[in-house]
Design an enzyme around this catalytic site. Structure first.
Site: not given
Ligand code: 3PG
Ligand code: MG
Length: 410
Positions: A38, A210, A367, A390
């Protein structure tokens, strides 16, 4: 959803104080950054603004900050790594109030091309307040430090937080520009536009544990894609919905009806929905996760009652790879099996390999699938690997992301 946003190329940043929201939420172990992806992904925007002669004020959250400000969630290690990467000093404002006197002074001292990093925005609880009334005051304090705002925090773009989405209102009030950075632009181009307006055939591949995590993603991608492939743990709920014996495999019994609905929807829309035709099974989940395990392969309708499905089988690998071969756009989110285990990584490797070999535009949702691509050595073969987990899922759901929405339209 309008995705035609002003970018850092669309305004003159020379001499301007530009607040840049990054997602520097990097994993740390004993104070050391274990994955700098990142930070590296944020460099193009920062370097562009430095070259333009802007005064670059960076901000980000780090971690969840459940118990208030603390050194373990300070952005200090990020400031250090960033200085190394940029080859110039980044002035870190360690003050827990983020926007207080120390920040104001540091910004006042800035010359063109200088870089300041503020402390973890979540050290101010108002960052996450809902509704955003309290957050507005903090957002205004952030805006007061700057003339313009750039959002390059794609990983946080699904959060309607003060520094991500609320701050733009105050920048607009003072006549400044709210733009997206290069990283954000790239994510919008690939995940947003490619999904909304794909070059066809468009194949979407979903995996992971899931079904419940991906309900809206499945629903949206069934509409957008020509072929939807489902593998990984979540495939077993679909197989059970088809009346198959799935043994001890992962299942979400509450989502059986949903799976039936999705299969009916695919049929009605004339979309291909591909499920695993064979499965790698073992007596149980590997313990430790990367430990030795005895795996055999059976057809998906022949999983013994006392066995657990943990990967897709070779026939399925071929079926999925064939679908990818003729595609022009491929989006992939979620591993096909327990990829952390070398014996159970075969299905995920086969899919990664198929993506690496196709001429299609290949887009990896963040992810686990991003981790799988990196870990298995296919990262540089993909058109785009998202930096958001997310956030990329919400994009695939067709949702409007607050951090994208907040930027000025072109
Ligand atoms: C992440 O890594 O999911 C993002 O930086 C957002 O962080 P958060 O899920 O804690 O809001
Ligand atoms: Mg998260």
């Amino acid at each position: 959803m309008s995705l035609n946003k002003k970018s850092v190329d669309d305004f003159n940043a020379k001499g301007r104080r530009v607040l840049v929201r990054c997602d520097f939420n990097v994993p740390l172990k004993n104070g050391e950054i274990t994955d700098e992806t990142r930070i590296v992904a944020a460099l193009p925007t920062i370097n562009k603004l430095i070259a333009d002669g802007a005064k670059v004020i960076l901000c980000s959250h780090l971690g969840k900050v459940k118990n208030g400000p603390n050194e373990g969630e300070s952005l200090a290690p990020v400031a250090k790594r960033l200085s190394e990467k940029l080859g110039k000093e980044v002035t870190f404002v360690a003050d827990y109030s983020v926007t207080g006197d120390a920040a104001t002074k540091a910004v006042a001292y800035m010359k063109e091309g200088d870089v300041v990093l503020l402390q973890n925005t979540r050290f101010r609880g108002e960052e996450e307040t809902k509704p955003q009334k309290a957050g507005e005051a903090f957002a205004k304090e952030l805006a007061d430090l700057a003339d313009d705002y750039v959002c390059d925090a794609f990983g946080s773009a699904h959060r309607a937080h003060a520094s991500v989405a609320v701050v733009t209102k105050f920048i607009t009030e003072k006549g400044g520009t709210n733009a997206v950075g290069y990283l954000m632009q790239k994510e919008i181009d690939f995940l947003g536009n490619a999904v909304e307006n794909p070059v066809r055939p468009f194949v979407a591949i979903l995996g992971g544990a899931k079904v419940a995590d991906k309900l809206n993603v499945i629903d949206n991608l069934l509409e957008k894609a020509d072929t939807l492939i489902i593998g990984g743990g979540m495939a077993f709920t679909f197989l059970k919905a088809q009346g198959k014996e799935i043994g001890k495999s992962l299942v979400d019994n509450e989502k059986i009806d949903y799976c039936k609905e999705m299969m009916a929807k695919a049929e009605k829309l004339g979309k291909k929905l591909l499920l695993p035709v064979d499965t790698g099974i073992a007596a149980g989940f590997p313990d430790p996760i990367d430990g030795p395990i005895d795996v055999t392969y059976v057809d998906s309708n022949a999983i013994p009652a006392d066995m657990e499905g943990l990967d897709i089988g070779p026939k399925t690998q071929e079926l999925f790879a064939d679908a990818v071969k003729s595609a022009k756009t491929v989006v992939w989110n979620g591993p096909m099996g327990v990829f952390e285990n070398p014996t159970l990584a075969k299905g995920t490797i086969a899919v990664a390999k198929a993506l690496a070999e196709t001429d299609a535009t290949t887009i990896i949702g963040g992810g686990d699938s991003a981790a799988a691509c990196n870990q298995l050595g296919f990262a540089d073969k993909m058109s785009h690997i998202s930096t958001g987990g997310g956030a990329s899922l919400e994009f695939l759901e067709g949702k409007e992301l607050p951090g994208v929405y907040a930027a000025d339209d072109k």
